[in-house]
Enzyme design. Structure first.
Site, PDB file in Angstrom:
ATOM      1  CG  HIS A  25      21.517  -6.120 -57.592  1.00  0.00           C
ATOM      2  ND1 HIS A  25      20.362  -5.556 -57.964  1.00  0.00           N
ATOM      3  CD2 HIS A  25      21.818  -7.525 -57.983  1.00  0.00           C
ATOM      4  CE1 HIS A  25      19.798  -6.702 -58.649  1.00  0.00           C
ATOM      5  NE2 HIS A  25      20.809  -7.904 -58.630  1.00  0.00           N
ATOM      6  CD  GLU A  54      19.275  -2.753 -57.415  1.00  0.00           C
ATOM      7  OE1 GLU A  54      19.798  -3.518 -57.745  1.00  0.00           O
ATOM      8  OE2 GLU A  54      18.050  -2.520 -57.221  1.00  0.00           O
ATOM      9  CG  ASN A  97      37.826  14.970 -27.267  1.00  0.00           C
ATOM     10  OD1 ASN A  97      36.715  15.532 -27.080  1.00  0.00           O
ATOM     11  ND2 ASN A  97      38.260  14.323 -25.904  1.00  0.00           N
TER      12      ASN A  97
END
Lengths: 671, 176
Positions: free
Chosen positions: A44, A66, A394
């Site tokens: 917001h 929002e 990895n």
């Protein structure tokens, strides 16, 4: 770039960073309402600030995020991984949009497509999400700001229960941009302490920036006045904060105009100063110079003593020089601390990254971070991020097996990856550990030969540790298929290069079927390090202590020859010997060893150094002891010299070369 | 643009040379030089110039002239160009002069055994010729470092960069 944009960018980056972390947390804690509220508020706020700056794409996207979050907050939806996915995608898009605003190279963003996705997640009606005020807060018109009866009764009820009520008047700096953001920060901090029962002007107006520089909140809390003041202490751009206790009988009458005049009695000054990094670097360099000169003063002092003997002047000089030494030491430490940052700067990005990688690889991973608060020098922080990312990739890709496989092996179906950071003596240690399939040295050996990186004959001579270190070779990859995560055979060589570039080391320990652990050791700072000083054929060299395993004395009889190389047996393992002449182009060792057995004390000093997996004994004429040295570059003209990391200036003004141990070991032709 | 050039004039193997004064940082006496391994052979080593570490080259070696012992009058001319600071050892430094530009002519292919590649031209004056050095060429080196980031970075580079250039097989050999 305007001042406004600059402020917007700083704010936006901060908000996005916290959004990122909170979304990943939300996935773990799907029902955490407070977290959901936080996320909603961040979205917001971002919407508000971007709209007011006229960045429509950002505003549009945050608006959709929002709305979606609001629905879930209202209980009309669930937090699912798919939802988090789409929110994170939107977040990445926002990052690119912010990059664009900042004029950085940015990924092109399909705002439209994302908005559609967000909308398909949320229902078709888009109410503007206004954060609901906390219970008890009443809509107030600005004109009438005295406490209503119901508010009075709330305060009374709170008093009876031992709660205090404070009126907190905040006045923003006159140059404050993004007033609503500052106000939101204040609101947020106060909310964490208790309940805000009233805001003047009302919260909606504060959010819409419908106020000049002053706003006030009424807070019901158990905290005492000082705690409240301290809570707001770290928020920037507040000119003053004025906290006063309110009894239930207090009638507060403040119109907006009066609030303007309600000047606080005391001004609070910020406790922190932002300093340009370049300035810190300069300070560090100056301290380095100081350290050098201090050693010189000491040296001169002892020479003066030799010449003048016990003279009061000499005593005074020594006293000053000792004091100078202590001061320089403290100064150096303070500046080092000033340059330190918590490693969380790097770690905070990992949960999101590991989560994404795991989802893409369809593996379940429990990710643990420890030691976020560990501090290291910012120059080290900058360098260490990429290597860690490689290691984590990895671990997800090659380390952790997929679910079925883990179940088949009788392991926990959810894999674990842990990153830990901690201080150890004068080093920082960072470990990256997984409980996956581990690495088989024999497999690595075969792969390296198949790929033509080494010959059969070379391969046959490798011990286990050396086999493991094959993964650091450029072009080495064990992955059967190339994924976009890893498997192209780049990565581990970069990891090692980057770590060693900052004087660090990487070690591997692994057990087939059990997992792999990488241990990175780093110096605390790059500019000054402790070194072992040695003398060889009249020249002084510095060995960075991080590479020195131990120093030993051997007698010439102990030296054996294996494959035409001189070695000794050290606690049962073979240690190849070499000497410093080899960086000057490789004299053979035998030509420099005095095999003059006539001398009673014909012991040789050997410095055992380690670089990655290798241990080598370097024979030197004399060990001079440890010293703090300031690393200096040899300059662009000479460029980089294999085996030499730089130079330093000694107490007598002469120059000593600093050894780059790995470079030396490789140059010494130890293959 | 001035119509004359200021030159620092020095002697080397019986020849008189000049370099433009704007590149000369300072002129110092000979001092202890620390040898540095694996550098081109004309690099004598490095010196400590008030806390800075400066490489020093021997101009006689640079120009393949016969070598001789350093004497009382030997000097190091510290040159600063772009980001590079280098000391040059010369037999002696005699004076600073102003030379009108119209007294400068292109260099012949060879002067006193020095290849024309290193020369900017020849200055004429009553006392005789002054060979004008082209410092850009003199200070060129085959494998001049391309990295010019902060000193910290530069000094902490290991041979990673150089290794990347090699074939993997060679690199493999190097690290085994």
């Amino acid at each position: 770039m305007s001042e406004y944009t600059q402020v917007f960018l700083e704010e936006a980056e901060e908000l996005l960073e916290s959004l990122d972390q909170e979304l990943v947390r939300l996935e773990q804690e799907k029902t955490n309402r407070a977290l959901l509220n936080d996320i909603f508020r961040v979205a917001h706020t971002l919407k508000g600030s971007s709209a007011s700056m006229g960045f429509d794409s950002i505003a549009e996207l945050t608006h959709e995020m929002e709305s979606l979050l609001d629905k879930i907050r209202q209980g009309n939806g669930e937090v699912t991984s798919e939802l988090i996915d789409v929110l994170l995608q939107s977040l990445d898009a926002l990052r690119s949009l912010v990059d664009e605003v900042a004029g950085r190279p940015a990924q092109p963003v399909e705002v439209k497509a994302l908005v559609d996705r967000l909308q398909s997640f949320s229902a078709s009606d888009h109410k503007k999400g206004v954060p609901s005020n906390s219970p008890g807060a009443h809509e107030q018109s600005i004109e009438d700001t005295s406490l209503t009866d119901s508010e009075q009764s709330v305060i009374r009820a709170a008093q009876e229960k031992g709660f205090y009520t404070y009126k907190i008047t905040v006045r923003l700096d006159s140059g404050c941009q993004m007033k609503s953001v500052r106000a939101y920060l204040v609101f947020n901090r106060l909310e964490k302490m208790g309940e805000i029962i009233k805001a003047v002007p009302p919260v909606e107006d504060i959010e819409a920036e419908k106020f000049d520089r002053v706003f006030l909140f009424y807070l019901v809390t158990q905290a005492d006045q000082r705690e409240v003041e301290e809570a707001l202490d770290t928020i920037a751009e507040l000119e003053s904060v004025w906290v006063e206790k309110v009894g239930a009988d207090v009638k507060v009458r403040t119109g907006a105009a009066e609030t303007e005049e309600a000047l606080p009695h005391e001004y609070r000054f910020l406790q922190t100063v932002r300093v340009d990094v370049g300035r810190l670097d300069n300070l560090m360099n100056l301290v380095g110079e100081l350290v050098i000169d201090r050693t010189r003063v000491e040296e001169i002092g002892s020479q003066v003593r030799v010449r003048l003997g016990n003279d009061p002047v000499v005593d005074a000089l020594e006293e000053v020089s000792t004091h100078l030494g202590r001061l320089t030491g403290e100064l150096q430490e303070e500046i080092m601390k000033a340059r330190m940052l918590p490693i969380d700067q790097v770690f905070s990005r990992f949960p999101r990254m590991v989560r994404d990688l795991a989802r893409r690889a369809q593996k379940e991973i429990n990710f643990i971070i420890e030691g976020r608060e560990t501090e290291l020098d910012r120059s080290v922080i900058e360098e260490i991020s990429d290597p860690l990312i490689h290691l984590l990739r990895n671990a997800v890709d090659h380390g952790i097996e997929d679910r079925q496989e883990r179940i088949r092996l009788g392991k926990d179906p959810v894999g674990t990856i842990a990153v830990r950071a901690f201080h150890y003596e004068n080093q920082i240690i960072i470990t990256v550990e997984d409980d996956g399939q581990g690495m088989d040295p024999e497999v690595l050996r075969r792969r390296a030969v198949e790929k033509g990186l080494i010959t059969e004959e070379q391969a046959s001579r490798l011990n286990t540790a050396e086999c493991l270190n094959l993964i650091f070779l450029p072009g080495f990859s064990t992955s059967k298929e190339v994924t976009d995560i890893s498997g192209r055979g780049v990565g581990m060589d970069i990891v090692r290069d980057r770590v060693e570039k900052i004087n660090g080391t990487v070690d591997i320990s692994t057990k087939v079927g059990k997992g792999t652990k990488f241990t990175i050791r780093l110096p605390l700072t790059l500019a000054i390090n402790r070194s072992l000083m040695v003398k060889h054929q009249g020249v002084i060299y510095a060995f960075p202590l991080v590479n020195v395993m131990e120093t030993i004395r051997i007698s010439p009889e102990e030296i054996k020859t294996v494959h035409g190389r001189q070695v000794i047996l050290l606690r049962g393992s073979v240690l190849p010997l070499c000497n410093l002449n080899q960086i000057y182009g490789g004299h053979h060792l035998s030509t420099v060893f005095k095999t003059d057995k006539g001398e009673a004390d014909s012991g040789l000093s050997v410095v055992v150094v380690g670089a990655s997996d290798k241990r080598v004994g370097i024979v030197v004429d004399e060990l001079l002891g440890e010293q703090e040295i300031v690393i200096k570059s040899l300059g662009d003209f000479l460029g980089r010299i294999p085996g030499i990391a730089g130079a330093t200036i000694l107490g007598n003004g002469s120059i000593s070369l600093i050894l780059d141990v790995r470079g030396f070991v490789e140059q010494a032709g130890l293959n | 643009m001035a119509l004359e050039e200021q030159l620092v004039v020095f002697q080397l193997a019986g020849e008189t040379y000049g370099v433009n004064i704007s590149s000369v940082h300072e002129i110092i006496r000979m001092q202890e030089i620390t040898k540095v391994p694996r550098t081109p052979d004309f690099v004598e080593g490095v010196i400590n110039l008030r806390g800075r570490i400066i490489p020093v080259i021997d101009l006689r070696k640079r120009f393949n002239l016969p070598l001789q012992e350093k004497t009382q009058s030997s000097r190091i001319i510290v040159i600063e160009m772009d980001s590079v600071t280098v000391g040059m050892i010369v037999d002696s430094v005699s004076e600073v002069i102003r030379l009108p530009l119209d007294q400068i002519e292109p260099a012949p292919p060879m002067v006193g055994g020095v290849d024309a590649a290193y020369l900017r031209g020849v200055g004429k004056r009553e006392k005789g010729l002054i060979v004008l050095l082209d410092l850009n060429q003199v200070l060129k080196r085959e494998e001049k470092a391309e990295l010019k980031d902060s000193a910290n970075q530069a000094m902490l580079q290991n041979e990673a960069e150089t290794k990347k250039g090699e074939a993997p097989a060679q690199a493999a050999k190097a690290s085994l």
